[in-house]
Write a protein that holds these residues in place. Sequence first.
Motif, mmCIF file in Angstrom:
data_model
loop_
_atom_site.group_PDB
_atom_site.id
_atom_site.type_symbol
_atom_site.label_atom_id
_atom_site.label_comp_id
_atom_site.label_asym_id
_atom_site.label_seq_id
_atom_site.Cartn_x
_atom_site.Cartn_y
_atom_site.Cartn_z
ATOM 1 N N THR A 1 1.006 -0.968 0.033
ATOM 2 C CA THR A 1 -0.007 -0.131 -0.152
ATOM 3 C C THR A 1 1.071 1.323 -0.135
ATOM 4 O OG1 THR A 1 -0.119 -0.165 2.268
ATOM 5 C CG2 THR A 1 -2.109 -0.971 1.120
ATOM 6 N N LEU A 2 0.744 2.119 -1.107
ATOM 7 C CA LEU A 2 1.697 3.141 -1.303
ATOM 8 C C LEU A 2 0.779 4.489 -0.749
ATOM 9 C CD1 LEU A 2 2.633 2.055 -4.484
ATOM 10 C CD2 LEU A 2 3.892 1.731 -2.590
ATOM 11 N N PRO A 3 1.163 5.374 0.011
ATOM 12 C CA PRO A 3 0.487 6.468 0.472
ATOM 13 C C PRO A 3 0.188 7.641 -0.278
ATOM 14 C CG PRO A 3 2.757 6.614 1.555
ATOM 15 C CD PRO A 3 2.805 5.186 0.743
ATOM 16 N N ILE A 4 -0.980 8.165 -0.362
ATOM 17 C CA ILE A 4 -1.202 9.424 -1.069
ATOM 18 C C ILE A 4 -1.786 10.309 -0.256
ATOM 19 C CG2 ILE A 4 -1.364 8.831 -3.598
ATOM 20 C CD1 ILE A 4 -4.429 8.181 -3.160
ATOM 21 N N GLY A 5 -1.747 11.546 -0.565
ATOM 22 C CA GLY A 5 -2.176 12.742 0.147
ATOM 23 C C GLY A 5 -2.238 14.262 -0.679
ATOM 24 N N GLU A 6 -2.804 15.074 -0.114
ATOM 25 C CA GLU A 6 -2.901 16.315 -0.729
ATOM 26 C C GLU A 6 -1.830 16.715 -1.586
ATOM 27 O OE1 GLU A 6 -5.904 18.075 -0.212
ATOM 28 O OE2 GLU A 6 -5.454 19.791 -1.360
ATOM 29 N N GLY A 7 -2.212 17.182 -2.854
ATOM 30 C CA GLY A 7 -1.073 17.531 -3.742
ATOM 31 C C GLY A 7 -0.259 16.620 -4.473
ATOM 32 N N ASP A 8 -0.158 15.340 -4.076
ATOM 33 C CA ASP A 8 0.360 14.035 -5.123
ATOM 34 C C ASP A 8 -0.227 14.363 -6.556
ATOM 35 O OD1 ASP A 8 1.773 13.414 -2.882
ATOM 36 O OD2 ASP A 8 0.545 11.762 -2.358
ATOM 37 N N VAL A 9 0.696 13.930 -7.536
ATOM 38 C CA VAL A 9 0.214 13.974 -8.756
ATOM 39 C C VAL A 9 0.643 12.904 -9.592
ATOM 40 C CG1 VAL A 9 0.668 15.046 -11.034
ATOM 41 C CG2 VAL A 9 0.681 16.503 -8.947
ATOM 42 N N PHE A 10 -0.605 12.059 -10.180
ATOM 43 C CA PHE A 10 0.027 10.970 -11.201
ATOM 44 C C PHE A 10 0.046 11.588 -12.616
ATOM 45 C CE2 PHE A 10 -2.463 9.187 -7.831
ATOM 46 C CZ PHE A 10 -1.757 8.136 -7.402
ATOM 47 N N ASP A 11 1.590 11.140 -12.890
ATOM 48 C CA ASP A 11 1.751 11.777 -14.440
ATOM 49 C C ASP A 11 1.490 10.565 -15.270
ATOM 50 O OD1 ASP A 11 2.525 12.861 -16.655
ATOM 51 O OD2 ASP A 11 4.772 13.010 -15.783
ATOM 52 N N LEU A 12 0.759 10.721 -16.105
ATOM 53 C CA LEU A 12 0.362 9.502 -17.042
ATOM 54 C C LEU A 12 0.721 9.984 -18.640
ATOM 55 C CD1 LEU A 12 -3.578 9.110 -16.152
ATOM 56 C CD2 LEU A 12 -1.456 8.224 -14.961
ATOM 57 N N GLY A 13 1.955 10.777 -18.737
ATOM 58 C CA GLY A 13 2.145 11.146 -20.048
ATOM 59 C C GLY A 13 1.772 12.726 -20.216
ATOM 60 N N ASP A 14 0.638 12.859 -21.132
ATOM 61 C CA ASP A 14 0.146 13.986 -21.514
ATOM 62 C C ASP A 14 -0.945 14.388 -20.393
ATOM 63 O OD1 ASP A 14 -1.765 11.745 -22.223
ATOM 64 O OD2 ASP A 14 -2.608 12.771 -23.855
ATOM 65 N N THR A 15 -1.281 13.531 -19.477
ATOM 66 C CA THR A 15 -2.387 13.824 -18.535
ATOM 67 C C THR A 15 -1.867 13.945 -17.169
ATOM 68 O OG1 THR A 15 -4.076 12.809 -20.036
ATOM 69 C CG2 THR A 15 -4.726 12.949 -17.765
ATOM 70 N N GLN A 16 -2.209 14.688 -16.222
ATOM 71 C CA GLN A 16 -1.814 14.674 -15.007
ATOM 72 C C GLN A 16 -3.121 14.642 -13.853
ATOM 73 O OE1 GLN A 16 0.325 16.877 -17.045
ATOM 74 N NE2 GLN A 16 1.594 15.117 -16.789
ATOM 75 N N ILE A 17 -3.190 13.878 -12.972
ATOM 76 C CA ILE A 17 -4.311 13.687 -12.249
ATOM 77 C C ILE A 17 -3.773 14.131 -10.791
ATOM 78 C CG2 ILE A 17 -5.790 12.039 -11.240
ATOM 79 C CD1 ILE A 17 -6.604 12.692 -14.073
ATOM 80 N N GLU A 18 -4.377 14.976 -9.986
ATOM 81 C CA GLU A 18 -3.726 15.469 -8.807
ATOM 82 C C GLU A 18 -5.087 14.844 -7.698
ATOM 83 O OE1 GLU A 18 -3.314 19.874 -10.677
ATOM 84 O OE2 GLU A 18 -3.646 19.783 -8.484
ATOM 85 N N VAL A 19 -4.218 14.625 -6.495
ATOM 86 C CA VAL A 19 -4.800 14.167 -5.481
ATOM 87 C C VAL A 19 -5.349 15.382 -4.598
ATOM 88 C CG1 VAL A 19 -4.540 12.500 -3.211
ATOM 89 C CG2 VAL A 19 -3.402 11.891 -5.488
ATOM 90 N N LEU A 20 -6.811 15.111 -4.059
ATOM 91 C CA LEU A 20 -7.104 16.310 -3.107
ATOM 92 C C LEU A 20 -7.831 15.714 -1.849
ATOM 93 C CD1 LEU A 20 -8.959 18.881 -5.729
ATOM 94 C CD2 LEU A 20 -6.343 18.839 -4.786
ATOM 95 N N GLU A 21 -7.529 15.875 -0.787
ATOM 96 C CA GLU A 21 -8.213 15.396 0.491
ATOM 97 C C GLU A 21 -9.504 15.785 0.749
ATOM 98 O OE1 GLU A 21 -5.371 15.357 3.620
ATOM 99 O OE2 GLU A 21 -3.772 14.398 2.575
ATOM 100 N N LEU A 22 -10.304 15.111 0.806
ATOM 101 C CA LEU A 22 -11.792 15.387 1.396
ATOM 102 C C LEU A 22 -12.438 14.348 2.223
ATOM 103 C CD1 LEU A 22 -14.286 17.438 1.218
ATOM 104 C CD2 LEU A 22 -14.551 16.691 -1.033
ATOM 105 N N PRO A 23 -11.731 14.261 3.464
ATOM 106 C CA PRO A 23 -12.227 13.296 4.587
ATOM 107 C C PRO A 23 -13.609 13.601 4.930
ATOM 108 C CG PRO A 23 -10.651 14.654 5.647
ATOM 109 C CD PRO A 23 -10.792 15.267 3.941
#
Length: 298
Positions: free
Chosen positions: A142-164
Motif C-alpha cells: 500500500t503506497l501512501p497518497i495525500g493532498e497535492g500528489d500528482v499522477f503523471d500519465l504522460g499527457d495527462t496529470q491527475i492530482e490528489v485532493l483530500e476530502l475526509p
Amino acid sequence: MKSKFFESTQLMPGITAIAGLGGENAYLVEGTKRALLIDGLTGVGSLKAFVRELTDKPVTLALTHGHIDHNGAAFEYGKCYVHPADLCMLYPAPEADTGALALSRHTDPAAKLDFVVNGRILKGDAHGITIDDVVKACPIATLPIGEGDVFDLGDTQIEVLELPGHTAGTVVFLDRARRIVFSGDACNLNTLVGLPGSTSIEEYRGALERFTRHLDAFDVMYGGHGTHAVDKIIISQAIELCDKILRREDDAIESEHRGRKQLLALRRGPNYLPENGMLCNIQYTEEMLHPAKTKKML
Ligand SMILES: [Zn+2]
C-alpha cells in the motif's frame, strides 16, 4: 464493453467509467504513457482482466477510500495507492476479545458477495455468481497518497485532493485539463458520514470548507455510485447542510444503513432527491456530530 461482472462506458476520450454488479463505479484514465485506475470496485470478477481489454498501457491503481466496494482490484494488482488513514480497512485486525487476527469486513469475501447480490443491479438475484467469483484478500503493498500528489500519465496529470468525511482517508482526483473530479463517495446525493471510520460532521464541514479553494479548477464530479456527473454546487450545498445539522435544524429523518440507525438530514421527494431542491443529502449519527474526545486504539 460488457462482461458477466462489469460494464464500461466511455465518458470522453481517455476516460472510461466501469460499473460493477453492485452499482459501484471505477474510472480508467488513460494518458500517453500510463493509465490510472481510480478505485477497484468490490472484487467480484476480475477487474484486472477486464481493464486489460480496455488498455494495453501499464495500469496504476489508486483508491478514493478503503471501503469494501472500492478496494477489490487491489488484491489482483498486488499494490495500490491509498490514504494512510484508510489502511486499516485493507488489513486483518486483532479481535477485541481474543486478539486473533480477523479479516476486515471490507475484505471479507462473504461480505463482498453479499454487497453485489444485494446491490441495485442484481436486486437479490445472484445470476449464478458465487463466492468463487470473489477476489480473495492477500497481503499487498500500500503506497501512501495525500493532498497535492500528482499522477503523471504522460499527457495527462491527475492530482490528489483530500476530502475526509465519508472516511477519514477519503481523497478525490482532479483532472485539471478536463475540469472534472473523480469523487468516490466524498460528496453525493446520499453521503454517508455516520459509518465506523467516518469523521464527525464538524470535521467533514471543515474538510469541505478547505476543499472550496479548488472549486475554480473543475465543473463536475463523477462519483463512486450513480452514472451522472454532479455539478460542483453540491460542495457549497453540503457545507450549508452540515451547518444545519450542527445547529440541529435539519429534518433529521430516522433511517438506517445496513442495519445501523442513522439520521437523514433532508426529507426526500419521490425522485430520491431532497424535497427542498438541493442536490446533496447526508446520513449521519447524533453521536458523531463533533470530534471524539478519545481515539480508539487497536
Ligand atoms: Zn464508501
